[in-house]
Design a protein around this motif. Structure first.
Motif, mmCIF file in Angstrom:
data_model
loop_
_atom_site.group_PDB
_atom_site.id
_atom_site.type_symbol
_atom_site.label_atom_id
_atom_site.label_comp_id
_atom_site.label_asym_id
_atom_site.label_seq_id
_atom_site.Cartn_x
_atom_site.Cartn_y
_atom_site.Cartn_z
ATOM 1 N N ARG A 1 7.334 40.351 88.656
ATOM 2 C CA ARG A 1 8.305 41.431 88.895
ATOM 3 C C ARG A 1 7.445 42.813 88.398
ATOM 4 O O ARG A 1 6.764 42.757 87.643
ATOM 5 N N VAL A 2 7.862 43.860 89.287
ATOM 6 C CA VAL A 2 7.242 45.286 88.815
ATOM 7 C C VAL A 2 8.518 46.163 88.628
ATOM 8 O O VAL A 2 9.771 45.861 89.300
ATOM 9 N N SER A 3 8.610 46.932 87.888
ATOM 10 C CA SER A 3 9.757 47.846 87.618
ATOM 11 C C SER A 3 9.347 49.417 88.186
ATOM 12 O O SER A 3 8.239 49.782 87.714
ATOM 13 N N LYS A 4 10.177 49.845 88.965
ATOM 14 C CA LYS A 4 9.732 50.995 89.572
ATOM 15 C C LYS A 4 10.432 52.101 88.309
ATOM 16 O O LYS A 4 11.283 52.443 88.529
ATOM 17 N N GLU A 5 9.086 53.027 88.072
ATOM 18 C CA GLU A 5 9.363 53.832 87.024
ATOM 19 C C GLU A 5 8.750 55.032 87.473
ATOM 20 O O GLU A 5 7.896 55.330 88.260
#
Length: 201
Positions: A89-93
């Protein structure tokens, strides 16, 4: 005599239950609240086997020198990026701003982030995320770094209380997906404040 015996048995049972229901450990409000959440099966990230004998997290002793006022330089033009996590998973930041502060007489800088998903979630519109690494990682504290929660301030300063630094949930249970602290947020000093590493044994 029979009534006295019954009273004695009831009293013994009540005292036993009171002893089983131990007081929540902690020297500060933050520590007490965190330990209470970790004991609560509905909130705790702990595995069942670890929560069964849990009596409190290990903290560095509260130290007011780790409560600092930082200058916040906002970065409104920053682009969204994919922050890596411990899973696929990636976290959009995005970088919300740059924090400059002094800790024990030395100057440091950290990036503070805003999450795209969270900013659209009710109650988290003003939430900011401050992950950091320091020289206690892998020794007294969790090797992957620690996190701090913050809110968007009205002005250009923010208080950072490193005594409230906590471990990502994946420090306790590998079922969680945790953002990996960017190397830019490495502090070349020992931050002897907040939660220590968790002993799973």
């Amino acid at each position: 005599m029979r009534n006295l015996l019954i009273f004695t048995l009831v009293l013994s049972s009540v005292l036993s239950c009171a002893q089983d229901k131990r007081a929540i450990k902690g020297e500060t409000e933050f520590q007490i609240e965190l330990n209470a959440d970790f004991k609560d099966a509905s909130k705790s990230p702990l595995k069942d086997k670890d929560r069964k004998n849990f009596d409190g997290l290990d903290f560095f002793k509260f130290d007011s020198s780790y409560v600092v006022t930082a200058k916040l330089t906002r970065t409104p033009e920053s682009k969204w990026f994919n922050m890596k996590t411990t899973t696929s998973r990636v976290s959009k930041e995005r970088v919300f701003g740059i924090l400059n502060f002094k800790l024990k007489g030395e100057s440091y800088q950290l990036e503070i982030y805003q999450g795209q998903d969270l900013m659209n979630k009710e109650g988290f519109e003003d939430y900011l995320f401050l992950p950091f690494l320091d020289q206690t990682n892998g020794l007294e504290s969790y090797g992957g770094g620690r996190y701090l929660d913050a809110s968007i301030p009205e002005g250009s300063t923010m208080e950072i209380d490193f005594n409230k630094a906590y471990n990502p949930y994946c420090a306790y249970n590998d079922k969680y997906s945790c953002p990996i602290v960017p190397r830019k947020n490495y502090l070349k000093t020992r931050v002897e404040a907040g939660v220590k590493a968790f002993d799973k044994n």
